[in-house]
Design an enzyme around this catalytic site. Structure first.
Site, PDB file in Angstrom:
ATOM      1  N   TYR A 238      38.303  43.242  48.635  1.00 11.51           N
ATOM      2  CA  TYR A 238      39.314  42.429  49.288  1.00 11.51           C
ATOM      3  C   TYR A 238      39.090  41.824  50.766  1.00 11.51           C
ATOM      4  O   TYR A 238      38.918  40.911  51.219  1.00 11.51           O
ATOM      5  CB  TYR A 238      40.586  42.732  49.017  1.00 11.51           C
ATOM      6  CG  TYR A 238      41.437  42.560  47.721  1.00 11.51           C
ATOM      7  CD1 TYR A 238      40.697  41.845  46.772  1.00 11.51           C
ATOM      8  CD2 TYR A 238      42.551  42.985  47.288  1.00 11.51           C
ATOM      9  CE1 TYR A 238      41.178  41.663  45.431  1.00 11.51           C
ATOM     10  CE2 TYR A 238      42.982  42.796  46.228  1.00 11.51           C
ATOM     11  CZ  TYR A 238      42.490  42.058  45.174  1.00 11.51           C
ATOM     12  OH  TYR A 238      42.901  41.825  43.668  1.00 11.51           O
TER      13      TYR A 238
HETATM   14  N1  SAM Z   1      46.337  42.744  39.255  1.00 10.63           N
HETATM   15  C1  SAM Z   1      46.763  41.508  39.447  1.00 10.63           C
HETATM   16  C2  SAM Z   1      47.718  40.792  38.505  1.00 10.63           C
HETATM   17  O1  SAM Z   1      48.262  41.600  37.678  1.00 10.63           O
HETATM   18  O2  SAM Z   1      47.912  39.678  38.524  1.00 10.63           O
HETATM   19  C3  SAM Z   1      45.594  40.272  39.808  1.00 10.63           C
HETATM   20  C4  SAM Z   1      45.078  40.790  41.261  1.00 10.63           C
HETATM   21  S1  SAM Z   1      46.093  40.191  42.533  1.00 10.63           S
HETATM   22  C5  SAM Z   1      44.929  39.171  43.652  1.00 10.63           C
HETATM   23  C6  SAM Z   1      46.234  41.477  43.525  1.00 10.63           C
HETATM   24  C7  SAM Z   1      47.128  42.495  43.104  1.00 10.63           C
HETATM   25  O3  SAM Z   1      46.450  43.329  42.194  1.00 10.63           O
HETATM   26  C8  SAM Z   1      47.499  43.524  44.306  1.00 10.63           C
HETATM   27  O4  SAM Z   1      48.641  43.321  44.747  1.00 10.63           O
HETATM   28  C9  SAM Z   1      47.849  44.846  43.222  1.00 10.63           C
HETATM   29  O5  SAM Z   1      49.072  44.756  42.743  1.00 10.63           O
HETATM   30  C10 SAM Z   1      46.842  44.602  42.366  1.00 10.63           C
HETATM   31  N2  SAM Z   1      45.630  45.468  42.498  1.00 10.63           N
HETATM   32  C11 SAM Z   1      44.251  44.608  42.894  1.00 10.63           C
HETATM   33  N3  SAM Z   1      43.233  45.728  43.105  1.00 10.63           N
HETATM   34  C12 SAM Z   1      43.990  46.840  42.908  1.00 10.63           C
HETATM   35  C13 SAM Z   1      43.530  48.098  43.053  1.00 10.63           C
HETATM   36  N4  SAM Z   1      42.422  48.480  43.257  1.00 10.63           N
HETATM   37  N5  SAM Z   1      44.280  49.455  42.931  1.00 10.63           N
HETATM   38  C14 SAM Z   1      45.763  48.972  42.494  1.00 10.63           C
HETATM   39  N6  SAM Z   1      46.190  47.845  42.474  1.00 10.63           N
HETATM   40  C15 SAM Z   1      45.420  46.724  42.564  1.00 10.63           C
END
Ligand code: SAM
Length: 439
Positions: A238
């Site tokens: 990110y």
């Molecule tokens: N996982 C998301 C969803 O269910 O819609 C899609 C990705 S969105 C761009 C970003 C969110 O995904 C974050 O705010 C977090 O909640 C989760 N996320 C992404 N990468 C993560 C990681 N390495 N560990 C934990 N949560 C993660």
């Protein structure tokens, strides 16, 4: 999001001409994610999403009923309001299949209960969160008064502060952080990609390009940053520049590495300072201002500007001649080295006092945090809280130690007057005063 909504979402994407031949959205430990359907090579195109599906200030401004109202707002406020109104339109919204898979919250402290927030007591992150909440409240009240209430009949249902925080959280966690301001955009499907700490390059994972010769429409293209095996998740990095506090605030997770542990020191020239104007002028000549923020990282040395700025703030007594106009061009160079024992002693004391006072506000010790954070099945929000408060304390202790060591060296440091005498050839390298031989 249930399996139904995921299926609907996928069908909708296919109908709308989204290309994603090698991935499917699926449930993963991080919520939803993109899972490879076959082996994917590095730099291979993972998905292509055309502009007509994007949610951005242009999409908000194009709304037939509300667009006119949105156009005068800050870009993020217009997108946030648009998101809220589209969601409340239900089946009437062309984005419904996408809106249905958006999470109701993330683990960002923005969404924590009071009890969960109490785990951050005394921390810098907690005061940041309070600041963001206050900012959101004032933005909300403004837009409510200026726009929502006067045009109530245009909005499908009441817009609440809770909705506004949700929309802000969605934008913070799902819009690519390099696309800001007018470029702020939510891209369905692309925003399902999760973060992996293992990927350490941010560059060229995605691009925005014209669709082709015969179309003005743009397309968002995402490429695999590393090779991915069938069945594994496609992830990206990110943001390498974000501290754990920023990751927590924006996305609701932290990286378990001390390299992201940080603390921001805020320093300022007191408005009551007798030499306020001169000091401010000197700070401004060197790209700083009345106050300055220094991000201190556990694994890095102090930012180079912090010592001169501290010395400037602390300048007083017999050292104030350095503030004279005559020195304006060279004063920063002098401040980069110890000015006087009195000045150096003062900056050490001020910084150490600030560290000690900050450290005394936390409710737990580093040892207690270390024990807790290694526990199994830790609640994800508690995990964020524990890592943050432990990291902050470690950084504060490190800063305190640096200035403690400096305090012990005060007698051996070389100060302005000595350097000056050396420059004039009046002091030898060993510090002995050189006398002209008299004959
Ligand atoms: N996982 C998301 C969803 O269910 O819609 C899609 C990705 S969105 C761009 C970003 C969110 O995904 C974050 O705010 C977090 O909640 C989760 N996320 C992404 N990468 C993560 C990681 N390495 N560990 C934990 N949560 C993660």
């Amino acid at each position: 999001a249930g399996l139904d909504s995921l299926g609907n979402f996928w069908r909708w994407l296919e109908e709308k001409g989204v290309k994603a031949p090698a991935v499917r959205p699926a449930a993963v430990p991080e919520g939803l994610g993109l899972v490879a359907q076959r082996d994917i090579a590095r730099s291979e195109v993972v998905l292509e999403v055309p502009q007509r599906l994007w949610i951005n200030p242009d999409a908000a401004a194009a709304d037939p009923e509300l667009g006119r109202l949105f156009s005068g707002l800050k870009p993020w406020v217009s997108v946030a309001l648009f998101l809220i109104t589209e969601k409340s339109r239900g089946l009437k919204s062309p984005w419904k299949p996408y809106l249905d898979i958006l999470p109701a919250s993330t683990d960002s402290p923005l969404f924590w209960s009071e009890e969960e927030l109490s785990e951050l007591q005394g921390s810098q992150l907690l005061s940041t969160i309070f600041g963001v909440q206050e900012f959101l409240r004032s933005e909300f009240l403004k837009v409510e008064e200026d726009l929502v209430l006067p045009h109530k009949y245009l909005f499908p249902s009441p817009v609440t502060m809770e909705d506004f925080v949700w929309a802000f959280g969605i934008l913070r966690s799902r819009a690519f952080s390099r696309l800001q301001g007018e470029n702020l955009v939510l891209i369905p499907l692309a925003d399902l990609i999760n973060h992996s700490p293992k990927i350490t390059s941010e560059d060229s994972a995605w691009e925005i390009k014209g669709k082709g010769l015969f179309s003005r429409e743009q397309v968002f293209t995402l490429r695999a940053a590393v090779p991915v095996k069938a069945g594994e998740q496609v992830c990206i990095q990110y943001d390498l520049g974000k501290s754990n506090a920023e990751l927590a605030l924006d996305y609701g997770f932290i990286e378990k590495t001390s390299a992201r542990d940080s603390y921001t020191l805020t320093l300022e020239i007191a408005s009551s300072d007798e030499f306020y104007d001169d000091k401010l002028d000197i700070a401004e000549c060197n790209g700083l201002g009345e106050s300055a923020y220094f991000d201190i990282y556990l694994d890095s040395t102090l930012p180079p500007m912090i010592l001169p700025y501290l010395r400037l703030i602390a300048l007083g007594g017999t050292d104030v001649f350095l503030l004279e106009a005559l020195f304006r061009n060279t004063v920063w160079g002098h401040l980069e080295l110890p000015v006087s024992r009195q000045n150096e002693e003062l900056i050490c004391r001020v910084v150490r006092d600030a560290c000690k006072s900050a450290l005394s506000a936390y409710q737990t010790t580093i040892e207690e945090d270390e024990k807790l954070r290694d526990a199994e099945n830790l609640d994800p929000r508690l995990e964020v809280a524990v890592w943050i408060r432990e990291g902050e304390k470690k950084v504060l202790q490190k800063i305190d130690k640096i200035f403690q060591e400096r305090e012990l060296e005060l007698d051996t440091l070389e100060y302005y007057q000595e350097r000056r005498l050396k420059d004039l050839g009046l002091v030898g390298e060993q510090g002995e005063i050189i006398f002209w031989e008299s004959n």
